[in-house]
Scaffold this active site. Structure first.
Site, PDB file in Angstrom:
ATOM      1  N   GLY A 320       0.825  -1.202   0.000  1.00  0.00           N
ATOM      2  CA  GLY A 320       0.000   0.000   0.000  1.00  0.00           C
ATOM      3  C   GLY A 320       0.860   1.253   0.000  1.00  0.00           C
ATOM      4  O   GLY A 320       1.918   1.321  -0.640  1.00  0.00           O
ATOM      5  N   SER A 321       0.441   2.246   0.754  1.00  0.00           N
ATOM      6  CA  SER A 321       1.093   3.562   0.687  1.00  0.00           C
ATOM      7  C   SER A 321       2.504   3.592   1.239  1.00  0.00           C
ATOM      8  O   SER A 321       3.225   4.578   1.027  1.00  0.00           O
ATOM      9  CB  SER A 321       0.231   4.596   1.429  1.00  0.00           C
ATOM     10  N   THR A 322       2.928   2.539   1.958  1.00  0.00           N
ATOM     11  CA  THR A 322       4.326   2.519   2.415  1.00  0.00           C
ATOM     12  C   THR A 322       5.291   2.427   1.242  1.00  0.00           C
ATOM     13  O   THR A 322       6.495   2.647   1.391  1.00  0.00           O
ATOM     14  CB  THR A 322       4.579   1.335   3.372  1.00  0.00           C
TER      15      THR A 322
END
Length: 596
Positions: A320-322
């Site tokens: 995801g956004s990591t």
């Protein structure tokens, strides 16, 4: 005229006498029933065969008496009065970096029997079964097979119980000295240490990875017994060589902190599982590696696959956004953007071909720093699409994605990062914000070391090291410092993870929230994650947290960020790292947490 009965009897007697007289005049060999025509050579052949057999037996006797097979005969004789016993070596201890014992070997006994020699009354069998922790029926079944000369009843019996069994004085029941592994910290360190089997050989974790060093070498002892079974001579052939002790990089205090924080989060969010890793940026030493659910390696009777799995190394998930900071870093390295470059993200959606991606809420115009802080999918995708796919792929590869980490630990996997030439535009966009790629938590944590160590990728180790790591440059120090600032903004009041802030320290990091894939399809189940480091002024530790299938709240900023804060705050104080945040930031953080 008829004869009388007396006359008939007299005639019969005379006839029998006459036949006997004729028979007496014939020799035995002249009997026609016994006359068989046999060739003379057969009897001679049989005589010759018997003679050859006699000569062979005589020759074998002189051969044996002459000493040609002394060694063989000696071995056969010794087998009746001499025994060579294997003496097990003591397995090496495993300690944490401060000398706390995490695994050690304690004396135990193996209880065995010679079934045909067993002579016990029912009361003795009942007591024996109780001490062996088995049913009487099972004990009787094992002892019923008198065709077997040896049968184990139970391995790794405590010394006290073995003494009680010996006190029963049951004929045919014996014991042998051995060792069993003891794990003082139980479930807290189970996935790091692993465990051994009844033969005291490593099966999982460090016990398996360093089996050769820990196991040592067994010795042997020669004993000679008299006809009553008493030892009359005892001599060492080879003394056992004990295994070497092993000091891990794990700090048992930090490990306990991580394990406890994970348990609290799983209980609060009713999550399926969780994992966390903490490592020292300066040395690459892993200070904590925690997984839940866990197991007690001292009680392995009912182990399940879910409990044994080391999720930090074996479970892959979409980050995801990591993943966004690495896409932004690639664009900064390529000179396509600067931290203050403005990106239009309105209306909060972006259509690529026949697919549309979007943000959780519209943001309008954002700087690159704000794209990271606000976690804009649209902004990240626009930046990534302005780069060649190969450039993005090379950046991801440079920080370790798509490659199994070299950790000298069993089970580590590579994740999934497809070659850039197979990416379609929509895939390039989604990969840039962490969908369509899979990673492990250890890969993700290590990748963030490039932001914490001025662009250097730090190699990780689970062994205590007195030297600093030899890192490899992945991005420039200028890009790393710029990203560090953006990641600090992401945990600020305007970022997506204010819950990751801790009193007294400046921290930076990024949230991640992604759908899970089951049977090749996305399902409405989530993985919430957070990766960050502290203190920002001179990063000391990187902490990564993953929560699998939380119920209710499921965003990384809600679920994983508070766990990061709890672990990081306690770990920094335990390691005596000096605070670097001004006092007013702590008061601001307290006010922010109290705000509705």
């Amino acid at each position: 005229m008829k004869k009388s009965s007396t006359a008939w009897a007299a005639d019969s007697r005379r006839a029998r006498k006459s036949r006997r007289e004729r028979s007496d005049r014939l020799s035995f060999s002249a009997n026609p029933l016994l006359t068989v025509a046999l060739p003379a050579w057969r009897s001679k052949l049989m005589l010759f065969v018997l003679f050859v057999c006699f000569v062979a037996l005589a020759g074998r006797t002189f051969y044996l008496m002459g000493g040609a097979s002394t060694d063989f005969l000696q071995r056969q004789g010794e087998a009746r009065y001499a025994r060579t016993l294997e003496i097990p070596a003591t397995r090496g201890r495993i300690t944490d970096r401060n000398g706390v014992v995490l695994a050690s070997s304690v004396p135990a006994r193996a209880i065995w029997a010679i079934p045909e020699d067993v002579d016990a009354v029912p009361e003795q069998l009942n007591t024996l079964a109780r001490l062996l922790q088995m049913n009487v029926s099972e004990l009787k079944r094992r002892l019923a097979d008198e065709d077997r000369t040896f049968v184990y009843l139970r391995r790794q019996v405590d010394a006290d119980d073995a003494d009680r069994i010996a006190a029963l004085k049951i004929a045919g029941i014996h014991s042998t000295r051995e060792f069993k592994r003891h794990y003082p910290e139980g479930a807290t360190n189970a996935h790091v240490i692993g465990f051994t089997n009844v033969e005291d050989r490593g099966q999982e974790g460090i016990e398996l990875a360093h089996e050769r060093q820990l196991a040592g070498r067994a010795g042997s002892r020669r004993v000679i017994k008299d006809r009553l079974g008493r030892v009359v001579e005892d001599a060492w052939l080879r003394e056992p060589l004990d295994g070497k002790d092993l000091a891990l990089s794990i700090d048992n205090r930090v490990q306990y902190i991580a394990h406890a924080a994970l348990k609290t989060a799983l209980d609060k969010h009713r999550a399926k599982a969780g994992a966390a890793i903490v490592f020292d940026v300066k040395t690459g030493e892993i200070l904590a590696l925690a997984n839940l659910p866990s197991f007690d390696p001292n009680l392995r009777g009912r182990l399940a696959g879910d409990a044994i799995r080391n999720r930090v190394l074996t479970d892959t998930f979409e980050p995801g956004s990591t993943m966004k900071p690495f896409s932004i870093a690639a664009a900064l390295e390529a000179g396509k953007i600067k931290p203050d470059t403005r990106i239009q993200t309105a209306p909060g959606r972006l259509t690529i071909g026949n697919r549309t991606i979007g943000d959780s809420k519209p943001h309008g115009v954002l700087t690159v720093e704000e794209v990271v802080a606000q976690s804009s999918n649209v902004g990240t995708a626009k930046i990534a699409l302005d780069l060649p796919a190969q450039t993005l792929w090379e950046t991801y590869t440079e920080v370790g994605f798509g490659q199994a980490p070299r950790l000298d630990f069993p089970g580590a996997v590579a994740g999934r990062l497809r070659p850039a030439k197979t990416w379609r535009p929509i895939e390039q966009a989604t990969i840039s914000y962490g969908h369509g790629v899979s990673v492990t938590l250890v890969q993700l944590a290590r990748a963030y070391s490039v932001f914490a160590s001025d662009g250097l990728l730090v190699p990780l180790t689970l062994l205590k090291s007195d030297t600093t790591a030899t890192p490899v440059r992945a991005i420039s120090s200028t890009t790393a410092l710029a990203m560090r600032k953006m990641l600090e903004m992401a945990v600020g009041p305007e970022g997506t993870a204010p819950a990751a802030r801790i009193a007294g320290y400046r921290v930076g990091g990024k949230t991640g929230t992604a759908y899970k894939i089951k049977n090749g399809q996305y399902v409405r189940e989530y993985v919430a994650s957070f990766v960050g480091f502290a203190p920002i002024s001179d990063p000391r530790i990187v902490v990564a947290v993953m929560i699998d299938e939380p119920i209710g709240a499921h965003y990384g900023g809600q679920v994983a960020a508070p766990v990061f804060a709890q672990i990081t705050a306690s770990a920094l104080r335990t390691l005596q790292v000096a605070p670097d945040a001004p006092p007013e930031s702590a008061r601001e953080m307290v006010a922010l947490r109290k705000a509705p």
